[in-house]
Design a protein around this motif. Structure first.
Motif, mmCIF file in Angstrom:
data_model
loop_
_atom_site.group_PDB
_atom_site.id
_atom_site.type_symbol
_atom_site.label_atom_id
_atom_site.label_comp_id
_atom_site.label_asym_id
_atom_site.label_seq_id
_atom_site.Cartn_x
_atom_site.Cartn_y
_atom_site.Cartn_z
ATOM 1 N N GLY A 1 0.799 -1.222 0.000
ATOM 2 C CA GLY A 1 0.000 0.000 0.000
ATOM 3 C C GLY A 1 0.828 1.267 0.000
ATOM 4 O O GLY A 1 0.302 2.356 -0.238
ATOM 5 N N LYS A 2 2.143 1.132 0.239
ATOM 6 C CA LYS A 2 3.026 2.295 0.231
ATOM 7 C C LYS A 2 3.514 2.629 -1.171
ATOM 8 O O LYS A 2 4.040 3.716 -1.401
ATOM 9 N N ASP A 3 3.360 1.706 -2.116
ATOM 10 C CA ASP A 3 3.793 1.945 -3.489
ATOM 11 C C ASP A 3 2.820 2.880 -4.202
ATOM 12 O O ASP A 3 1.606 2.631 -4.221
ATOM 13 N N ALA A 4 3.338 3.943 -4.793
ATOM 14 C CA ALA A 4 2.530 4.918 -5.549
ATOM 15 C C ALA A 4 1.385 5.480 -4.721
ATOM 16 O O ALA A 4 0.359 5.873 -5.262
ATOM 17 N N GLY A 5 1.579 5.510 -3.390
ATOM 18 C CA GLY A 5 0.527 6.053 -2.517
ATOM 19 C C GLY A 5 -0.770 5.279 -2.607
ATOM 20 O O GLY A 5 -1.857 5.866 -2.524
ATOM 21 N N LEU A 6 -0.680 3.957 -2.739
ATOM 22 C CA LEU A 6 -1.862 3.138 -3.007
ATOM 23 C C LEU A 6 -2.867 3.124 -1.859
ATOM 24 O O LEU A 6 -4.072 3.287 -2.080
ATOM 25 N N SER A 16 -2.272 -2.585 -18.878
ATOM 26 C CA SER A 16 -1.046 -3.195 -19.396
ATOM 27 C C SER A 16 -1.096 -4.723 -19.300
ATOM 28 O O SER A 16 -0.064 -5.381 -19.482
ATOM 29 N N GLN A 17 -2.271 -5.264 -19.000
ATOM 30 C CA GLN A 17 -2.467 -6.716 -18.897
ATOM 31 C C GLN A 17 -1.648 -7.344 -17.766
ATOM 32 O O GLN A 17 -1.249 -8.510 -17.834
ATOM 33 N N ILE A 18 -1.415 -6.561 -16.721
ATOM 34 C CA ILE A 18 -0.661 -7.040 -15.562
ATOM 35 C C ILE A 18 -1.612 -7.262 -14.396
ATOM 36 O O ILE A 18 -2.546 -6.488 -14.176
ATOM 37 N N ILE A 19 -1.377 -8.324 -13.643
ATOM 38 C CA ILE A 19 -2.217 -8.685 -12.497
ATOM 39 C C ILE A 19 -1.608 -8.087 -11.224
ATOM 40 O O ILE A 19 -0.497 -8.472 -10.830
ATOM 41 N N PRO A 20 -2.285 -7.141 -10.551
ATOM 42 C CA PRO A 20 -1.754 -6.592 -9.299
ATOM 43 C C PRO A 20 -1.947 -7.574 -8.144
ATOM 44 O O PRO A 20 -3.023 -8.161 -7.984
ATOM 45 N N VAL A 21 -0.897 -7.737 -7.341
ATOM 46 C CA VAL A 21 -0.948 -8.548 -6.121
ATOM 47 C C VAL A 21 -0.556 -7.629 -4.977
ATOM 48 O O VAL A 21 0.572 -7.124 -4.936
ATOM 49 N N ILE A 22 -1.484 -7.381 -4.054
ATOM 50 C CA ILE A 22 -1.344 -6.276 -3.102
ATOM 51 C C ILE A 22 -1.243 -6.779 -1.664
ATOM 52 O O ILE A 22 -2.084 -7.547 -1.194
ATOM 53 N N ALA A 23 -0.199 -6.315 -0.969
ATOM 54 C CA ALA A 23 -0.029 -6.594 0.460
ATOM 55 C C ALA A 23 -0.730 -5.505 1.267
ATOM 56 O O ALA A 23 -0.593 -4.316 0.955
ATOM 57 N N PRO A 24 -1.475 -5.876 2.316
ATOM 58 C CA PRO A 24 -2.284 -4.898 3.063
ATOM 59 C C PRO A 24 -1.489 -4.092 4.091
ATOM 60 O O PRO A 24 -1.727 -4.152 5.292
ATOM 61 N N VAL A 25 -0.526 -3.338 3.584
ATOM 62 C CA VAL A 25 0.278 -2.443 4.411
ATOM 63 C C VAL A 25 0.057 -1.027 3.874
ATOM 64 O O VAL A 25 0.186 -0.797 2.673
ATOM 65 N N GLY A 26 -0.297 -0.098 4.759
ATOM 66 C CA GLY A 26 -0.586 1.262 4.319
ATOM 67 C C GLY A 26 0.316 2.285 4.974
ATOM 68 O O GLY A 26 1.118 1.962 5.855
ATOM 69 N N PHE A 27 0.180 3.539 4.534
ATOM 70 C CA PHE A 27 0.987 4.620 5.101
ATOM 71 C C PHE A 27 0.070 5.651 5.742
ATOM 72 O O PHE A 27 -1.052 5.886 5.295
#
Length: 297
Positions: free
Chosen positions: A127-132, A175-186
């Motif tokens: 969740g810290k990547d690109a302010g996700l 871009s046909q990419i599958i996001p896999v997201i870890a539940p960590v936020g900022f």
């Protein structure tokens, strides 16, 4: 005759799936991945195959994963006890470092590798990547009685979602990419927060106006007081189950997450048994499904 019957059954399954493929092509489906499906090798493989197949047929899967057992194992290795209050992990700064290392590092990258090994193009994010995932500190209040103020329980660096920046997910989907997201936020002051994966999945599904939110668990779905599976619920019925204490434990936050997601524009929520191979495909592409569907109705 048995071979004919088997062939006929397979054809029936494929023909049953066709209208669902047509309906959901181009839409987003958010899947919260957890429980036994993350541990047993056969289930891990079938999950990865399901995700890759969804992408190949034009559906956009977004995976949000948990990792509580893996966090507990790592804390045990360094001699640190896992503490829980009101069902939530107490997370001090040292524990948060371990949580981030396990979730955004080991677990996330293992899932990415698994999906890619089955022909997918997955990318791992926290969740810290690109302010996700922007988060705020979660406060827990425990009822003390009608004549007493509630007890305020401080569980440390545990957060709740304040805002999802869905732009990075939309870019990856195109871009046909599958996001896999870890539940960590900022947090607003640079803090890192551990967030319940169900809550993150629900918030992401709401931001993306997903066609479906699928919550994988280790039970058949929502059960009534007699232990029978409830195949379909409305939001009102789900809230009644909580208020009458017909459901307990971990199913309560899942139902609340489902109701919130539906209120925010998600079309349908499913709570399914991740212990069944290909559980995701069975729920999406068959008329009967395998778990509990929750609709706004």
């Amino acid at each position: 005759m048995e071979q004919i019957s088997t062939t006929s059954d397979r054809a029936q399954v494929l023909s049953e799936a066709l209208p669902y493929i047509r309906t959901f092509s181009g839409r987003t489906i958010v899947i919260k991945y957890g429980g036994h499906a993350m541990v047993e090798e056969q289930l891990k493989d079938s999950f990865a195959q399901d995700i890759v197949l969804l992408k190949y047929i034009g559906i956009n899967p977004v995976v949000v994963h948990g990792g509580g057992p893996q966090i507990g194992q790592m804390l045990k290795k360094i001699g640190k006890e896992s503490l829980f209050r009101e069902g939530m992990r107490v997370t001090d700064e040292e524990t948060m470092d371990i949580v981030e290392m396990v979730l955004a590092g080991k677990v996330n990258k293992d899932i990415v590798k698994l999906i890619n090994s089955h022909g997918g193009k997955a990318v791992g994010l926290s969740g810290k990547d690109a302010g996700l995932i922007e988060a705020t500190k979660m406060h827990i209040y425990k009822y003390q009685g009608d004549d007493q103020p509630p007890e305020i329980i401080d569980i440390g660096l545990v957060g709740e979602v304040r805002r999802i920046n869905g732009e990075i997910i939309r870019i990856l989907e195109k871009s046909q990419i599958i996001p896999v997201i870890a539940p960590v936020g900022f947090g607003p002051h640079g803090e890192t927060f551990n967030i319940n994966a169900d809550l993150v999945a629900g918030a992401i599904a709401a931001e993306l106006k997903a066609a479906k939110l699928i919550l994988m668990t280790d039970v058949p779905g929502v059960l009534d007081k007699e232990g029978r599976l409830i195949s379909s619920l409305t939001m009102v019925e789900a809230l009644e189950l909580i208020e009458t204490e017909a459901v307990k434990g971990g199913m309560i936050p899942k139902l609340r997450c489902a109701v919130d997601a539906l209120n925010e524009g998600v079309s349908k929520v499913h709570i399914i048994d991740g212990r069944l191979p290909h559980a995701v495909l069975l729920e999406i592409f068959t008329d009967s499904g395998i778990g509990t569907e929750i609709v706004k109705g």
